[in-house]
Write an enzyme that holds these catalytic residues in place. Structure first.
Site, PDB file in Angstrom:
ATOM      1  N   CYS A  30       0.846  -1.188   0.000  1.00  0.00           N
ATOM      2  CA  CYS A  30       0.000   0.000   0.000  1.00  0.00           C
ATOM      3  C   CYS A  30       0.883   1.241   0.000  1.00  0.00           C
ATOM      4  O   CYS A  30       2.068   1.176   0.340  1.00  0.00           O
ATOM      5  CB  CYS A  30      -0.887  -0.010   1.215  1.00  0.00           C
ATOM      6  SG  CYS A  30       0.101  -0.067   2.686  1.00  0.00           S
ATOM      7  N   TYR A 169      -5.622 -13.104  -4.082  1.00  0.00           N
ATOM      8  CA  TYR A 169      -5.098 -12.627  -2.792  1.00  0.00           C
ATOM      9  C   TYR A 169      -5.848 -13.325  -1.649  1.00  0.00           C
ATOM     10  O   TYR A 169      -7.046 -13.107  -1.460  1.00  0.00           O
ATOM     11  CB  TYR A 169      -5.283 -11.116  -2.744  1.00  0.00           C
ATOM     12  CG  TYR A 169      -4.766 -10.378  -1.527  1.00  0.00           C
ATOM     13  CD1 TYR A 169      -3.807 -10.905  -0.680  1.00  0.00           C
ATOM     14  CD2 TYR A 169      -5.246  -9.100  -1.248  1.00  0.00           C
ATOM     15  CE1 TYR A 169      -3.340 -10.193   0.407  1.00  0.00           C
ATOM     16  CE2 TYR A 169      -4.784  -8.371  -0.163  1.00  0.00           C
ATOM     17  CZ  TYR A 169      -3.831  -8.924   0.665  1.00  0.00           C
ATOM     18  OH  TYR A 169      -3.376  -8.210   1.742  1.00  0.00           O
ATOM     19  N   HIS A 172      -3.268 -12.148   4.944  1.00  0.00           N
ATOM     20  CA  HIS A 172      -3.467 -11.054   5.888  1.00  0.00           C
ATOM     21  C   HIS A 172      -4.808 -11.094   6.604  1.00  0.00           C
ATOM     22  O   HIS A 172      -5.251 -10.082   7.149  1.00  0.00           O
ATOM     23  CB  HIS A 172      -3.259  -9.699   5.179  1.00  0.00           C
ATOM     24  CG  HIS A 172      -1.858  -9.552   4.651  1.00  0.00           C
ATOM     25  ND1 HIS A 172      -1.562  -9.124   3.394  1.00  0.00           N
ATOM     26  CD2 HIS A 172      -0.667  -9.822   5.220  1.00  0.00           C
ATOM     27  CE1 HIS A 172      -0.250  -9.130   3.205  1.00  0.00           C
ATOM     28  NE2 HIS A 172       0.311  -9.559   4.305  1.00  0.00           N
ATOM     29  N   ASP A 265       3.702  -9.269   8.922  1.00  0.00           N
ATOM     30  CA  ASP A 265       4.359  -9.281   7.620  1.00  0.00           C
ATOM     31  C   ASP A 265       5.356  -8.125   7.539  1.00  0.00           C
ATOM     32  O   ASP A 265       6.504  -8.309   7.139  1.00  0.00           O
ATOM     33  CB  ASP A 265       3.264  -9.101   6.568  1.00  0.00           C
ATOM     34  CG  ASP A 265       3.605  -9.767   5.270  1.00  0.00           C
ATOM     35  OD1 ASP A 265       4.474 -10.642   5.265  1.00  0.00           O
ATOM     36  OD2 ASP A 265       3.002  -9.402   4.260  1.00  0.00           O
TER      37      ASP A 265
END
Ligand code: ADP
Ligand code: SF4
Length: 687
Positions: A30, A169, A172, A265
């Site tokens: 991001c 994806y 997370h 992460d």
């Protein structure tokens, strides 16, 4: 020249139908720009490709308004109108022969849908992850079919936009396929719930359908979480995480392996070293024949080579190291290891996304400024005059300013009062957990040593008189700041009246080795890292420490840097008492008076010493003196004098570096009232 030990890092890697020119892989990250600032986002990715990353990915790309994670600014492919913005990024990445990746994502009950106002979807009905009073509904079969359709449609758009890698994806904890996978979130009783095979059904379908739709020319990587770090209650690398990889082993074109949530992460350096995920990730390559990539704040080429040679990874994944130094691969290739700007693991970059603003970086002041200010991380315009510049103060602001002016070719003198360079970046790395932050100083020290046109003067405290007599054209005051003792910050806007300052210490005292004794209150009305770090330092010395804060949690702003829960846990585990929601009302005679932040009700606790972690005072005496002596300034031939960094206004190290860099880029420009950067302005629609 390239060291042949690193040749292996520059071997090509086949990923499905495409080939990466080397092993450097900028994983999706991001950046606070996303669909709101697509020109900025594209220019930032383009610089990464120029810097040698063979694969450059976007941030997560929302595929549908049913999973809108605004106000986070991520990429979007809701419909065809989103294609041009993403095509710009792909085009920029291709310009340097790199592959462009896009991380398609649907966020299930992580999405509050604040803008779209759709009801969030999920495998089961859950409260959303934030405190928004919103709940998801359990997806029915029609919803699942729709999600698969949206994913394929977004994949086709991504292909049209020019992407080479189109992700599924499932990591997370926050994407719909991941929520289906984890039994914590999936309580379904149909063929999408129950056994792991059933819970993996959606993921399998998404991979197969994406490959069918775009797999002829595009690779389909999967970003997967192999361990949720909650034991057998979730996916774990010696349980269902491993079973899942075995089940889908060669289905995707590449495995992009993650561990835990984003805070794990992107583990802050206070809580993890380079390569911290290896023990969880290393099994994947033993199971699959497809390339494996993972991250670990890799900045050392030796560590990277070791990861590849030992069969842990095929490609070196990086988000933060590529932010701190977009040219990291090129520097390794050219044998310029001393020029690498190593990430310090502070997560200021993550904080930008979490505060919905364009990315910034402590080490790399050009990050996020590639398009709007036209700043390039490795190129700076040559000097426009023969001006000689005196910089007073060698903290991060002064050092960065000296390096950048030096690279422009100016003659620079850097005068520092103490006997070492670095300012706060020499002192703070000695505090618990902050050693990696010394890289801010180390990188600049290395650069200064290469610049013959920058003279360094240590042990040289400059007064206003000395500055006036120094015979320079331009003066830059980078004299820093020091911590206040009077309690002024957010809770108190004027000094605390009832304060016996004989027992009051500040972080500057602690960093200088002046330690308090007895029972200690650390009063934190700063709310970034310093209060927690000072409490740790004193506790490590065996002292009885209570951290008092008017906030509900310790180091509250570090929620944005993904550090807060780990900080509070560490303080509690070290036996530091925490008194939250308490302002400091007074201190004297071995006691601190606290006031409830809500009711004002006062209590007293034992405190022989008080450490104030509140606000800082700028060291602006020289600047103010020059301001008052303008005639003498003119007579001395000084064209300008400026204050930068903490001496202008105390802030983060990132802000000080930015301030120093900005001065070096802009000092010849005339002052203007115009907005000093390009803006991306939305087009007006018809009434
Ligand atoms: P910043 O974050 O803005 O760079 P720092 O506090 O880290 O600020 O660094 C400021 C540096 O300036 C310190 O190393 C300090 O010793 C030095 N300094 C402060 N006043 C003077 C002065 N009058 N002359 C020379 N150096 C100074
Ligand atoms: Fe690394 Fe900090 Fe820069 Fe992020 S902001 S890339 S953590 S140095």
């Amino acid at each position: 020249m390239k060291d042949s030990r690193y040749d292996i890092l520059f071997e090509p890697v086949q990923i499905g139908p495409v080939t990466a020119r080397n092993r450097f892989y900028q994983v999706p990250h991001c950046n606070g720009m996303g669909h709101r600032a697509p020109s900025g986002m594209a220019a930032m990715r383009r610089v990464k490709a120029e810097g040698g990353w063979a694969v450059v990915c976007t941030e997560v790309c929302e595929i549908h308004p049913s999973a809108d994670i605004s106000p986070h600014n991520e990429a979007r492919l809701w419909d065809d109108r989103d294609i041009p913005a993403l095509a710009r990024a792909a085009e920029g990445i291709h310009e340097f022969d790199s592959l462009a990746g896009v991380e398609l994502g649907h966020h299930g009950f992580r999405a509050q849908n604040r803008i779209s106002r759709e009801v969030p979807l999920g495998p089961s009905s859950h409260t959303v992850v934030s405190y928004d009073p919103v709940q998801s509904r359990a997806m029915d079969k029609e919803d699942i079919r729709n999600l698969r359709r949206w994913h394929v449609a977004a994949a086709r758009r991504a292909k049209q936009a020019g992407f080479d890698l189109i992700y599924v994806y499932a990591a997370h904890g926050l994407t719909t396929p991941m929520q289906f996978l984890s039994r914590r979130y999936n309580q379904r009783t149909d063929e999408y719930g129950g056994s792991l095979e059933n819970r993996a059904r959606l993921l399998r379908e998404l991979i197969e359908e994406t490959k069918d739709a775009v797999g002829d020319t595009c690779a389909v990587p999967v970003r997967i979480c192999v361990d949720e770090l909650v034991g057998p209650a979730g996916l774990c690398s010696d349980g269902e995480g491993r079973d899942l990889i075995e089940m889908l082993a060669d289905l995707p074109d590449l495995w992009d392996v993650t561990v835990g949530d984003w805070s794990n992460d992107s583990r802050p350096s206070r809580f993890g070293e380079e390569g911290v995920h290896e023990e969880y990730v290393s099994f994947v390559k033993k199971i699959t024949g497809k390339p494996v990539v993972s991250v670990g704040r890799f900045t050392s080429p030796d560590t990277m080579v070791s990861q590849v040679r030992r069969g842990v990874l095929d490609m070196v994944g990086a988000a933060r190291p590529s932010i701190a130094d977009p040219f990291l691969p090129r520097k390794i290739e050219e044998g310029r290891l001393d020029d690498i700007r190593e990430c310090i693991g502070c997560n200021i970059c993550a904080a930008a996304d979490n505060t919905y603003t364009p990315i910034r970086c402590t080490q790399n002041p050009t990050m996020g400024e590639e398009w709007r200010r036209k700043w390039h991380p490795e190129i700076i315009t040559k000097k426009e005059s023969e001006d000689r510049i005196l910089i007073v103060g060698a903290g991060p602001a002064g050092m960065e300013c000296a390096v950048s002016l030096g690279k422009r070719g100016y003659d620079v003198a850097l005068a520092e009062a103490t006997t070492e360079l670095g300012g706060r970046t020499a002192r703070e790395p000695l505090l618990p957990g902050l050693s990696a932050w010394g890289r801010v100083r180390d990188y600049r020290l290395g650069q200064l040593h290469q610049l013959a046109n920058v003279d360094i003067y240590l042990d040289s405290e400059m007064s206003a008189d000395e500055v006036l007599g120094a015979e320079f054209d331009r003066i830059v005051l980078a004299t820093g700041s020091s911590w206040r003792r009077d309690g002024v910050a957010r809770y108190h806007r004027i000094p605390i009246a009832d304060l016996d300052d004989s027992g009051v210490f500040t972080p500057d005292d602690i960093m200088a080795g002046r330690f308090p004794t007895g029972s200690i209150v650390v009063y934190d009305d700063d709310h970034y890292y310093m209060g927690g770090v000072i409490a740790e330092k004193l506790r490590d010395l065996g002292l009885n420490v209570t951290l008092v804060t008017p906030a509900a949690i310790v180091s509250g702003w570090t929620v944005n840097t993904l550090e807060q829960p780990r900080i509070q846990k560490r303080l509690l585990e070290k036996g530091i008492n925490i008194a939250a929601n308490q302002g400091l009302a007074g201190f004297s005679g071995g006691a601190a008076k606290l006031a409830c932040a809500f009711t004002g009700r006062e209590t007293t606790i034992e405190a022989h010493s008080l450490v104030m972690v509140t606000a800082r005072m700028s060291h602006d005496a020289v600047f103010r003196a020059l301001t008052e002596r303008q005639d003498e300034v003119r007579e001395a031939g000084i064209k300008s004098f400026s204050s930068i960094g903490d001496s202008l206004a105390p802030g983060t190290i990132a802000a000080a570096v930015f301030s120093g860099h900005r001065y070096a880029r802009e000092f010849e420009m005339d002052a203007s009232d115009e907005v000093p950067f390009l803006r991306e302005i939305s087009e007006l629609g018809p009434w």
